[in-house]
Design an enzyme around this catalytic site. Sequence first.
Site, PDB file in Angstrom:
ATOM      1  N   GLY A 339       0.827  -1.218   0.000  1.00  0.00           N
ATOM      2  CA  GLY A 339       0.000   0.000   0.000  1.00  0.00           C
ATOM      3  C   GLY A 339       0.854   1.257   0.000  1.00  0.00           C
ATOM      4  O   GLY A 339       1.918   1.289  -0.626  1.00  0.00           O
ATOM      5  N   GLU A 363      21.291  -6.233 -21.570  1.00  0.00           N
ATOM      6  CA  GLU A 363      21.732  -7.459 -22.263  1.00  0.00           C
ATOM      7  C   GLU A 363      20.658  -8.007 -23.205  1.00  0.00           C
ATOM      8  O   GLU A 363      20.446  -9.218 -23.301  1.00  0.00           O
ATOM      9  CB  GLU A 363      22.210  -8.503 -21.258  1.00  0.00           C
ATOM     10  CG  GLU A 363      23.472  -8.001 -20.564  1.00  0.00           C
ATOM     11  CD  GLU A 363      24.205  -9.039 -19.767  1.00  0.00           C
ATOM     12  OE1 GLU A 363      24.215 -10.202 -20.189  1.00  0.00           O
ATOM     13  OE2 GLU A 363      24.766  -8.677 -18.726  1.00  0.00           O
ATOM     14  N   THR A 365      16.792  -6.379 -24.855  1.00  0.00           N
ATOM     15  CA  THR A 365      15.442  -6.085 -24.356  1.00  0.00           C
ATOM     16  C   THR A 365      14.540  -7.314 -24.509  1.00  0.00           C
ATOM     17  O   THR A 365      14.891  -8.276 -25.203  1.00  0.00           O
ATOM     18  CB  THR A 365      14.828  -4.930 -25.178  1.00  0.00           C
ATOM     19  OG1 THR A 365      14.721  -5.366 -26.543  1.00  0.00           O
ATOM     20  CG2 THR A 365      15.672  -3.665 -25.109  1.00  0.00           C
ATOM     21  N   GLU A 367      11.957  -7.483 -26.268  1.00  0.00           N
ATOM     22  CA  GLU A 367      11.629  -7.630 -27.696  1.00  0.00           C
ATOM     23  C   GLU A 367      12.745  -8.378 -28.415  1.00  0.00           C
ATOM     24  O   GLU A 367      12.477  -9.238 -29.274  1.00  0.00           O
ATOM     25  CB  GLU A 367      11.411  -6.245 -28.340  1.00  0.00           C
ATOM     26  CG  GLU A 367      10.160  -5.508 -27.855  1.00  0.00           C
ATOM     27  CD  GLU A 367      10.307  -4.902 -26.455  1.00  0.00           C
ATOM     28  OE1 GLU A 367      11.444  -4.789 -25.950  1.00  0.00           O
ATOM     29  OE2 GLU A 367       9.274  -4.550 -25.852  1.00  0.00           O
TER      30      GLU A 367
HETATM   31  C1  LIG Z   1      21.959  -0.018 -16.379  1.00  0.00           C
HETATM   32  C2  LIG Z   1      22.438  -0.463 -17.728  1.00  0.00           C
HETATM   33  C3  LIG Z   1      23.624  -1.178 -17.835  1.00  0.00           C
HETATM   34  C4  LIG Z   1      24.119  -1.565 -19.086  1.00  0.00           C
HETATM   35  N1  LIG Z   1      25.344  -2.187 -19.168  1.00  0.00           N
HETATM   36  C5  LIG Z   1      25.881  -2.413 -20.401  1.00  0.00           C
HETATM   37  C6  LIG Z   1      27.223  -2.900 -20.507  1.00  0.00           C
HETATM   38  O1  LIG Z   1      27.903  -3.164 -19.508  1.00  0.00           O
HETATM   39  N2  LIG Z   1      27.741  -3.065 -21.755  1.00  0.00           N
HETATM   40  C7  LIG Z   1      27.034  -2.787 -22.891  1.00  0.00           C
HETATM   41  O2  LIG Z   1      27.576  -2.953 -23.986  1.00  0.00           O
HETATM   42  N3  LIG Z   1      25.747  -2.327 -22.815  1.00  0.00           N
HETATM   43  C8  LIG Z   1      25.171  -2.117 -21.604  1.00  0.00           C
HETATM   44  N4  LIG Z   1      23.879  -1.622 -21.507  1.00  0.00           N
HETATM   45  C9  LIG Z   1      23.147  -1.327 -22.723  1.00  0.00           C
HETATM   46  C10 LIG Z   1      21.962  -2.244 -22.971  1.00  0.00           C
HETATM   47  O3  LIG Z   1      22.416  -3.516 -23.377  1.00  0.00           O
HETATM   48  C11 LIG Z   1      21.074  -1.556 -24.020  1.00  0.00           C
HETATM   49  O4  LIG Z   1      20.446  -0.467 -23.353  1.00  0.00           O
HETATM   50  C12 LIG Z   1      20.038  -2.473 -24.603  1.00  0.00           C
HETATM   51  O5  LIG Z   1      20.646  -3.458 -25.400  1.00  0.00           O
HETATM   52  C13 LIG Z   1      18.996  -1.715 -25.452  1.00  0.00           C
HETATM   53  O6  LIG Z   1      19.589  -0.831 -26.331  1.00  0.00           O
HETATM   54  P1  LIG Z   1      19.063   0.693 -26.391  1.00  0.00           P
HETATM   55  O7  LIG Z   1      19.034   1.193 -25.009  1.00  0.00           O
HETATM   56  O8  LIG Z   1      19.888   1.436 -27.372  1.00  0.00           O
HETATM   57  O9  LIG Z   1      17.577   0.585 -26.915  1.00  0.00           O
HETATM   58  P2  LIG Z   1      17.111   0.514 -28.467  1.00  0.00           P
HETATM   59  O10 LIG Z   1      17.873  -0.551 -29.166  1.00  0.00           O
HETATM   60  O11 LIG Z   1      17.115   1.880 -29.045  1.00  0.00           O
HETATM   61  O12 LIG Z   1      15.605   0.017 -28.284  1.00  0.00           O
HETATM   62  C14 LIG Z   1      14.514   0.906 -28.013  1.00  0.00           C
HETATM   63  C15 LIG Z   1      13.233   0.086 -28.083  1.00  0.00           C
HETATM   64  O13 LIG Z   1      13.077  -0.469 -29.410  1.00  0.00           O
HETATM   65  C16 LIG Z   1      12.912  -1.861 -29.331  1.00  0.00           C
HETATM   66  N5  LIG Z   1      13.520  -2.495 -30.511  1.00  0.00           N
HETATM   67  C17 LIG Z   1      14.752  -2.299 -31.050  1.00  0.00           C
HETATM   68  N6  LIG Z   1      14.930  -3.090 -32.102  1.00  0.00           N
HETATM   69  C18 LIG Z   1      13.815  -3.831 -32.249  1.00  0.00           C
HETATM   70  C19 LIG Z   1      13.384  -4.840 -33.144  1.00  0.00           C
HETATM   71  N7  LIG Z   1      14.168  -5.283 -34.125  1.00  0.00           N
HETATM   72  N8  LIG Z   1      12.155  -5.382 -32.968  1.00  0.00           N
HETATM   73  C20 LIG Z   1      11.332  -4.958 -31.994  1.00  0.00           C
HETATM   74  N9  LIG Z   1      11.674  -4.011 -31.104  1.00  0.00           N
HETATM   75  C21 LIG Z   1      12.902  -3.451 -31.224  1.00  0.00           C
HETATM   76  C22 LIG Z   1      13.640  -2.263 -28.050  1.00  0.00           C
HETATM   77  O14 LIG Z   1      13.195  -3.529 -27.594  1.00  0.00           O
HETATM   78  C23 LIG Z   1      13.254  -1.115 -27.133  1.00  0.00           C
HETATM   79  O15 LIG Z   1      11.972  -1.341 -26.609  1.00  0.00           O
HETATM   80  C24 LIG Z   1      23.361  -1.267 -20.246  1.00  0.00           C
HETATM   81  C25 LIG Z   1      22.148  -0.578 -20.147  1.00  0.00           C
HETATM   82  C26 LIG Z   1      21.696  -0.163 -18.906  1.00  0.00           C
HETATM   83  C27 LIG Z   1      20.414   0.621 -18.850  1.00  0.00           C
END
Ligand SMILES: Cc1cc2nc3c(=O)[nH]c(=O)nc-3n(C[C@H](O)[C@H](O)[C@H](O)COP(=O)(O)OP(=O)(O)OC[C@H]3O[C@@H](n4cnc5c(N)ncnc54)[C@H](O)[C@@H]3O)c2cc1C
Length: 379
Positions: A339, A363, A365, A367
């Site tokens: 709550g 690592e 999303t 999706e």
């Molecule tokens: C706290 C934190 C720690 C992290 N640590 C690391 C790390 O140590 N090393 C590293 O390399 N990265 C790291 N990351 C990065 C992380 O892996 C990325 O944020 C993640 O892979 C998503 O990429 P983006 O944020 O650019 O989102 P985007 O790729 O821009 O995605 C945006 C949206 O579009 C959707 N989307 C994209 N492509 C498609 C598709 N083909 N079909 C359907 N939907 C899609 C995604 O699912 C999401 O909902 C970290 C991120 C965070 C937040």
Amino acid sequence: MNFSENENQKMIAQMIRDFGTKEITPLRKEWDDQSHFPKPLFKKLGELGLMGVLIPTEYGGSGFGYFEYVTAIVELSKLDPSIGLSMAAHNSLCTNHIFMFGNEEQKRKYIPKLASCEWLGAWGLTEPNTGSDAGNMKTVAIKDGDHYILNGAKNFITHGASGDVAVVIARTGEVGDSHGMTAFVIERGTPGFEGGRKEDKLGMRASETAEMIFTDCRVHESQVLGEVGDGFIQSMKVLDGGRISIAALSLGIAEGALEASIAYSKERHQFNKPISSFQGISFKLADMATQVEASKLLIYKACDLKNRGEKVTLAGAQAKLYASEVCVSVSNEAVQIFGGYGFTKDYPVEKFYRDSKLCTIGEGTSEIQKLVISREILR
Ligand SMILES: Cc1cc2nc3c(=O)[nH]c(=O)nc-3n(C[C@H](O)[C@H](O)[C@H](O)COP(=O)(O)OP(=O)(O)OC[C@H]3O[C@@H](n4cnc5c(N)ncnc54)[C@H](O)[C@@H]3O)c2cc1C
């Protein structure tokens, strides 16, 4: 398969609870409030053998398998998911990449220091314009004699500013060529390599997330991990195992939120009864407990495959997808059960709720997990 915890798992869980009660629980709110990354804590985790859990003892690691590794992440994440995230990134991304693809000289040089956490590891794949689409990265490594010159930026990197050594994936070939990227191991202090801006985040605030910037950074060819051109393929293999880590992180959050909810629902009285006696609450708890158990079973299946050296792409993605969505839903329900108190920082579920959201993003999303799963089942 035997689903009961083995003796090592029990020992690791108890050790982390004992350690965490003194070293994590009293400080986690301060770290979260101040977005403070407690780097010295990880040296202590190294002394406990938690920073090289999967690494064989001959390289200074603990020599455990995936079940023990998952237990370690789960128990740390119940105490503070930020600590679970940093521990998992160090173990399964940086250390594991070097261990899987480094040559003997590189392994002897880096793995013992990483396993003890004398050196904290980072792993840089993501860039500002290429997250899910990491294969389109813009950071380049141009050959210059027996060196490569790196230019570009990585963002969202766990330990991007505080890491002592980083595995960095950069373009060495054409855009669109999955064999056009190469992995390098680069030490902090290498001229032209700097940590950049630290993110101010919704959750996981005690785990550092920062940029890594490369400006004419000269790296000797001996710093290449594996073959030139294999960096992206290597990364996908590293992420196959990494997904088990994030699934375990999700499980720890969900278990923590569920345990807190069960205890609170028995203590909190409304209408002269504990709220657990209302079916609206007890059915929530039943759903949460069942989802947590199903997450655990998917994770254990992936662990079993990994321990036997089998391909884990499908099982790891399924475990990560399911466990991460469950942890968001379970921590949401936990706030509901608490709550108004659940909406305050006086109880742990508010933090679980904020921290949980990283699990459906990092690592790969949800999706992207569905892309991986559908690709595997439609082969
Ligand atoms: C706290 C934190 C720690 C992290 N640590 C690391 C790390 O140590 N090393 C590293 O390399 N990265 C790291 N990351 C990065 C992380 O892996 C990325 O944020 C993640 O892979 C998503 O990429 P983006 O944020 O650019 O989102 P985007 O790729 O821009 O995605 C945006 C949206 O579009 C959707 N989307 C994209 N492509 C498609 C598709 N083909 N079909 C359907 N939907 C899609 C995604 O699912 C999401 O909902 C970290 C991120 C965070 C937040």
